[in-house]
Design an enzyme around this catalytic site. Structure first.
Site, PDB file in Angstrom:
ATOM      1  N   ARG A 112      32.481  43.033  37.325  1.00  0.00           N
ATOM      2  CA  ARG A 112      31.939  42.601  36.035  1.00  0.00           C
ATOM      3  C   ARG A 112      30.454  42.249  36.153  1.00  0.00           C
ATOM      4  O   ARG A 112      29.670  42.536  35.249  1.00  0.00           O
ATOM      5  CB  ARG A 112      32.745  41.430  35.492  1.00  0.00           C
ATOM      6  CG  ARG A 112      32.319  41.047  34.107  1.00  0.00           C
ATOM      7  CD  ARG A 112      33.342  40.173  33.398  1.00  0.00           C
ATOM      8  NE  ARG A 112      33.482  40.686  32.047  1.00  0.00           N
ATOM      9  CZ  ARG A 112      34.522  40.528  31.279  1.00  0.00           C
ATOM     10  NH1 ARG A 112      35.575  39.875  31.711  1.00  0.00           N
ATOM     11  NH2 ARG A 112      34.540  41.020  30.065  1.00  0.00           N
ATOM     12  N   PHE A 126      35.014  45.011  27.128  1.00  0.00           N
ATOM     13  CA  PHE A 126      36.149  44.215  27.589  1.00  0.00           C
ATOM     14  C   PHE A 126      36.217  42.880  26.863  1.00  0.00           C
ATOM     15  O   PHE A 126      35.207  42.341  26.418  1.00  0.00           O
ATOM     16  CB  PHE A 126      36.024  43.929  29.097  1.00  0.00           C
ATOM     17  CG  PHE A 126      36.171  45.153  29.951  1.00  0.00           C
ATOM     18  CD1 PHE A 126      37.423  45.603  30.321  1.00  0.00           C
ATOM     19  CD2 PHE A 126      35.056  45.851  30.384  1.00  0.00           C
ATOM     20  CE1 PHE A 126      37.562  46.735  31.116  1.00  0.00           C
ATOM     21  CE2 PHE A 126      35.182  46.977  31.176  1.00  0.00           C
ATOM     22  CZ  PHE A 126      36.440  47.419  31.542  1.00  0.00           C
ATOM     23  N   HIS A 127      37.407  42.317  26.796  1.00  0.00           N
ATOM     24  CA  HIS A 127      37.597  40.929  26.391  1.00  0.00           C
ATOM     25  C   HIS A 127      36.892  40.061  27.434  1.00  0.00           C
ATOM     26  O   HIS A 127      36.656  40.506  28.559  1.00  0.00           O
ATOM     27  CB  HIS A 127      39.103  40.622  26.365  1.00  0.00           C
ATOM     28  CG  HIS A 127      39.447  39.322  25.737  1.00  0.00           C
ATOM     29  ND1 HIS A 127      39.399  38.128  26.417  1.00  0.00           N
ATOM     30  CD2 HIS A 127      39.841  39.027  24.474  1.00  0.00           C
ATOM     31  CE1 HIS A 127      39.764  37.143  25.610  1.00  0.00           C
ATOM     32  NE2 HIS A 127      40.035  37.664  24.418  1.00  0.00           N
ATOM     33  N   TYR A 128      36.574  38.837  27.089  1.00  0.00           N
ATOM     34  CA  TYR A 128      35.876  37.977  28.054  1.00  0.00           C
ATOM     35  C   TYR A 128      36.771  37.523  29.200  1.00  0.00           C
ATOM     36  O   TYR A 128      36.282  37.063  30.235  1.00  0.00           O
ATOM     37  CB  TYR A 128      35.242  36.766  27.363  1.00  0.00           C
ATOM     38  CG  TYR A 128      36.227  35.786  26.772  1.00  0.00           C
ATOM     39  CD1 TYR A 128      36.788  34.772  27.551  1.00  0.00           C
ATOM     40  CD2 TYR A 128      36.604  35.860  25.439  1.00  0.00           C
ATOM     41  CE1 TYR A 128      37.686  33.879  27.018  1.00  0.00           C
ATOM     42  CE2 TYR A 128      37.493  34.973  24.892  1.00  0.00           C
ATOM     43  CZ  TYR A 128      38.036  33.978  25.681  1.00  0.00           C
ATOM     44  OH  TYR A 128      38.933  33.090  25.143  1.00  0.00           O
ATOM     45  N   ARG A 129      38.068  37.683  29.071  1.00  0.00           N
ATOM     46  CA  ARG A 129      38.979  37.251  30.135  1.00  0.00           C
ATOM     47  C   ARG A 129      39.074  38.293  31.244  1.00  0.00           C
ATOM     48  O   ARG A 129      38.812  39.467  31.034  1.00  0.00           O
ATOM     49  CB  ARG A 129      40.368  36.987  29.567  1.00  0.00           C
ATOM     50  CG  ARG A 129      40.386  35.762  28.684  1.00  0.00           C
ATOM     51  CD  ARG A 129      41.800  35.319  28.385  1.00  0.00           C
ATOM     52  NE  ARG A 129      41.755  34.076  27.629  1.00  0.00           N
ATOM     53  CZ  ARG A 129      42.261  33.933  26.415  1.00  0.00           C
ATOM     54  NH1 ARG A 129      42.874  34.937  25.822  1.00  0.00           N
ATOM     55  NH2 ARG A 129      42.177  32.770  25.801  1.00  0.00           N
TER      56      ARG A 129
END
Length: 180
Positions: A112, A126-129
């Site tokens: 990331r 992407f989602h932040y998770r």
């Protein structure tokens, strides 16, 4: 077909560990359903880098990527970082709506960081998770070492192989470590 429950698995191979100095040289993606069944494999892309970048790799990366054939694939590639990002986004848009899937993989925070620095549009998809298999690996090492030891990885350090192993490893922890 797009489904917000699908999971995006990604792996990058880099010239080193510092996203401010080092660059991405290979990437691959796999989309699974929520039960970890593979739905589609995305493009596996060797990203062209100039010789001076490859010459700047440390000993481990020079040896590993040389032995795997990745360094030669990078030399021969005509795909730029921007083209690799666009190809990967085009693939993902077919399977997962934007910002619905966590970024999935092993030690995924490192990937990331490189995406944030070198492929911000892809990182933003992407989602932040994060769904990081290495979290379970670390917990198993402390709470159930026999479970961790019973999963063996090939360690080819090729992006698609690494993703397949990460998915298999998560299945292993689901079956032998997590009580469902």
């Amino acid at each position: 077909m797009q489904n917000p429950q699908n999971l995006i698995w990604i792996d990058l191979e880099m010239t080193g560990l510092d996203p401010d100095r080092d660059v991405i040289i290979e990437m691959a993606t796999i989309v699974t359903d929520s039960d970890l069944n593979t739905l589609a494999e995305g493009p596996v892309i060797a990203i062209h880098q100039p010789e001076e970048i490859l010459a700047g790799m440390d000993e481990w990366n020079t040896r590993q990527h040389g032995q795997s054939g990745l360094t030669q694939r990078v030399r021969e590639s005509t795909v730029s970082m921007a083209e690799a990002e666009a190809q990967t986004l085009a693939f993902l848009e077919q399977w997962v709506p934007k910002r619905s899937s966590p970024i999935c993989g092993n030690s995924i925070c490192q990937d990331r960081r490189f995406l944030y620095r070198h492929m911000p549009r892809l990182e933003g998809y992407f989602h932040y998770r994060n769904l990081d298999v290495s979290t379970l690996k670390e917990l198993a090492a402390r709470w159930a070492p026999q479970v961790r030891e019973s999963f063996k990885k090939g360690n080819t350090h090729l992006a698609l192989d690494d993703i397949r192993e990460s998915i298999a490893e998560l299945r292993h922890y689901r079956d032998h470590f997590i009580k469902l």
